[in-house]
Structures are given as C-alpha cells and as structure tokens.
Design a protein around this motif. Structure first.
Motif: not given
Lengths: 281, 281
Positions: A98, A103-108, A135, B109-112, B160-161, B163-164, B247
C-alpha cells in the motif's frame, strides 16, 4: 471468492468486470469482522454486481500510543465470514504494497469537522483515514462504497472529501449493528474484560434514555450532562458527550435532527457510539 | 469538437467513450493557449482515442497579490486553436461549477518538493494545483494526462500525488515549447512590454550557456552564480537560480542528470524556465 494481496492482482481481477460495466461495490475494513461489517457487505451485495472487501490495518491512522501493533489480525476467520455473505474479492495488501518503499509526501486533510469529537484525542487520525480511503478508492474504483454509521464522524469526513474532490463514488452509510443488549459492535469490544463487557451496554442505554428526554423537551445541555453523569457513575471515564447536526455542525438546542455522540473509556478500552434523534416539530 | 461547461454534461458526453473502453487523454489548462499547450494536445491525440482539454482559471492556486483577476480569458480564440489540433471536448466550467456553494473543507498538500523554488514565493499555490487537478482527474477520469515540462515543479508535484494516492492515470511530461529566440512559451509572456520581450530570451541563453559550462566541468555553484550575474546585469530581478535532480532533490555537484531552474522578474512579469542537463560519466 478470491483473495488478492497485490494491487496489480486486484486490478487484473476487476478488469473484466469493469469492461462489462458491472456495478462494483466496495467495503473497506481493518478486518476482525463482526456482524456490523457483514451488514455492509450484505448492503453491497444487494446494490452491486461485484463486491470487494478490503482488509488492511492502516498504520497511518493510528497515533503513536494507540493499538496498531495489537490490533487483531484474523484473516482466516474473516475470509470464512465473508464467504457466507457473498463477497467476491478480498483485498488484503501488505503495508509495503500500500505504501511502497519511497516516502509518501502527499497528505489529505479535512478541516472543521475533524477538529473535535474523535479528532481532538486523535490528531492526524482522519488525515490517515482520508489518505488510505482515497488510495483504496483509486485502486478499486468502485461505484458504491459502504461505511458503518458507528464511525459517524469518519463517514462524514469521507462524504466531505468525496464531494470536495468530485470522486465518482456513491458513499452509503449503514446503520449501527448492535449486540442484543444494545452494545454497538466493534472490533475493540474484544479487548473488554467480562465485567466491563457487562457495563459497556450502558452507553447505548443512556443514549436511548437521552432520546426520550429530548422528545419530552428537556433542554439539550441538561440531557448531555445527564449522559455524562450516568456514564461516570457506572465507571466510565468520559471523553466527550456531544450533540451535532447530521453534518456535524454544533447544535445548541434540539430544534433539528441531531446526532448524540459518546466516547468513553471503560478499563483500558475506548468505546464510541452515537444515536440519531429525529426532530418532530 | 464539443464545448461542455458542466460536470454533468461532460460526464454524459464521455459515458459512451468509457463504455466502449476508449483511451481518454486529458490536457488541463488555464486557457490563453499557445503552441506549448497545443503540443500537449498533439501528444494526447497521438496516444488516445478521445481528447479532453479543460480551460479553467483556478482561483485557489493564485495568491492574494497575484494575477487571478487579470489572467487572460480567451475562450473563443482557444476554441479555434483547439479545433486545429483535434481536440474532442473542451471542458470550460465556471468557478461555481467546480467549487459549488458549500465551503470546501478538503485540502491536498505535497511536502518537501513544494517547500522551495516556486513554492517559497507562492505559499499554498501547489495545494491549489493539487486540489484542482485531483478534482479534474475525478471528473474526466482519463487514462493519460499531459503536462508541460515548463512548469517542471508542478509536473513533479502531480507525479508525486498521483503515485502517493494510487491514481490510475499515466502522467506524461511534454518538452517546453519555445519561441524562435528561445523564450519559453507562457501565457504570461503577453504581459511583457516590447522592450522586455527583447530581453526575456536571455533566460534561455544563460541556461544553454550554463549547460556548456557544466559539460566543461566548471563547478556547479559557480555556474549557478554566473547565471544570476548575467540575468541581473540584463535587468532581471532574480527570484531563484537552482540545480536539482530530476526528482527535485537538492544537488551539490554535477554528478548526475540535473535540472537548472530560473525564476526572474523583468518589469512586473515573473518568468520561469528550466533546462535538463544530461550527465555523461
């Protein structure tokens, strides 16, 4: 019924169903299934051609001091139960499947309606739910998704991000399944000692009592207070007792349909429950 | 070619294509189209059975002091251009159609990788991009989506999002389209005075010059500094000059493929450009 443990495997399995435009129903769970979950699958079975149930204990919705490691994992028993209610596919992926190894960078995140009730004690919990459900939705791509009203706030959060993000999915809420003595079914009930299992149904009893009081025009704040007093007296440590509109907005008086919410600890186990009370003008 | 202005209308139009399992290609734009956008549509046309282009100036990706109100809206001219490159559907919704009249509570939001480059000067910008692109993806449900490499950071954020969050979409990056003098095509070039339009191609010239210097083993930090000096000397106010991995990770020396990034203001107009430089070991 077929067990899939990879995203690729599940997608391949669903490909022909999708090509034939079959209606896909989806029930996301963390396993350790009880009649509440099975009711969701029964609802899905009624409405849909193909029923997918996911079993995935999602690490990112647990706080650092919560029960992620000890959460019951009972895949074999779950599979047997799912067979009896007509599930077509179990999707039981690993954490690596999953979340991968990058690293996962995306947040909701959903604001406002996550700020209190369970959100207050569980910071980040609903973000974790929003991410994993999104997801899973993108993997399964269902027409309908089924969630229990037991986790009412979670259901409201899911409805909110589905609407805000135009996800092409009908979210269906299914009423709480209860034991004969009224206790809302939950995987966490298994943590209760025999003694506490006897006390636990008090939550539902106080909620039903509160409903009567509201219908007899007792003021809302007094009704909420009496729930707190009753539960504390029975040995609960009350986390919150609150009334909200059906869309989780704060409510001062009983002048519309409301949901009464309780979260309380008995022993080391935190239980939640809720009851919708119809307003008759 | 058909113009759709409602979500419902577009979904109805795409229904039969989806039923026939046609490959759907999607090009999201803010309109005021130039050859760069048309190249995206040409790529989509090559790969897909049905091509959808959205034209939507997305309010939530503009900062309070940015050019949302003055951003050029040229639907009629855009339609004529899209007709020439084989677009099937234009989706041009209103703001109300996209965001409704209930408050949006959900953010992505996508961090980094959003923390610097354009993210530094434009707080919230990439959240706004992530939300609107997700919404559009859920409305159009394409197999392929096409984005220009001109907005390289935006492309990286979208990859990124996607994929995440396991979005079932292939994101295709398309090389920057340039004027004959090298200036990267952009809707914002229309803001340039005649004089500044003469100076603007300096950005690309300095990038190509920097590429030569890197290939001749001049140290990366000196190369970046020389870009800054050259642009400042030509009258630009430099926002940033940076080198990153493909990347978007920070890079200290030229020992892998890199992308050189420039953002600089000439007059009141902020221009961005980038150049990929291959590392030959």
């Amino acid at each position: 019924m077929k067990l899939e443990t990879t995203i690729q495997g599940l997608c391949a399995s669903l490909k022909s169903a999708r090509a034939e435009q079959k209606i896909i129903g989806f029930v996301p769970t963390m396993g350790n299934l009880h009649q509440g979950h099975l009711n969701l699958v029964r609802e899905a079975r009624k409405k849909c051609d193909v029923v997918v149930v996911s079993i995935f204990v999602n690490p990112i919705q647990f706080g650092p001091n919560e029960d992620y490691d000890s959460y019951p994992r009972t895949l074999e028993q779950d599979s047997q139960l799912l067979e009896t209610v007509g599930c077509d596919y179990i999707f039981a992926p690993s954490v690596e499947q999953m979340y991968g190894n990058k690293p996962r960078l995306t947040n909701i995140s959903v604001s406002n309606i996550t700020a209190d009730l369970c959100g207050l004690q569980r910071p980040g919990h609903f973000d974790g739910v929003a991410v994993v459900v999104t997801k899973l939705f993108n993997i399964v791509r269902p027409d309908y998704a089924f969630f229990g009203e037991k986790d009412y706030q979670q259901l409201a959060v899911i409805r909110q991000f589905v609407r805000d993000l135009n996800m092409p999915i009908d979210v269906v809420g299914v009423p709480i399944a209860r034991a004969e003595d009224g206790l809302a079914l939950s995987s966490r009930n298994g943590y209760l000692s025999e003694e506490n299992r006897q006390i636990a149904p008090m939550i539902y009893k106080t909620l039903k009592n509160a409903e009567q009081e509201l219908l007899q025009a007792k003021p809302l704040d007094e009704v909420l207070e009496s729930i707190k007093v009753a539960l504390t007296g029975a040995g609960f440590i009350v986390d919150y007792v609150e009334a909200r509109s059906l869309e989780l907005q704060k409510v001062e008086t009983f002048n519309q349909d409301v949901v009464l919410f309780v979260a309380a600890k008995i022993g080391a186990t935190r239980l939640i429950d809720n009851l919708q009370v119809k307003y008759i003008s």
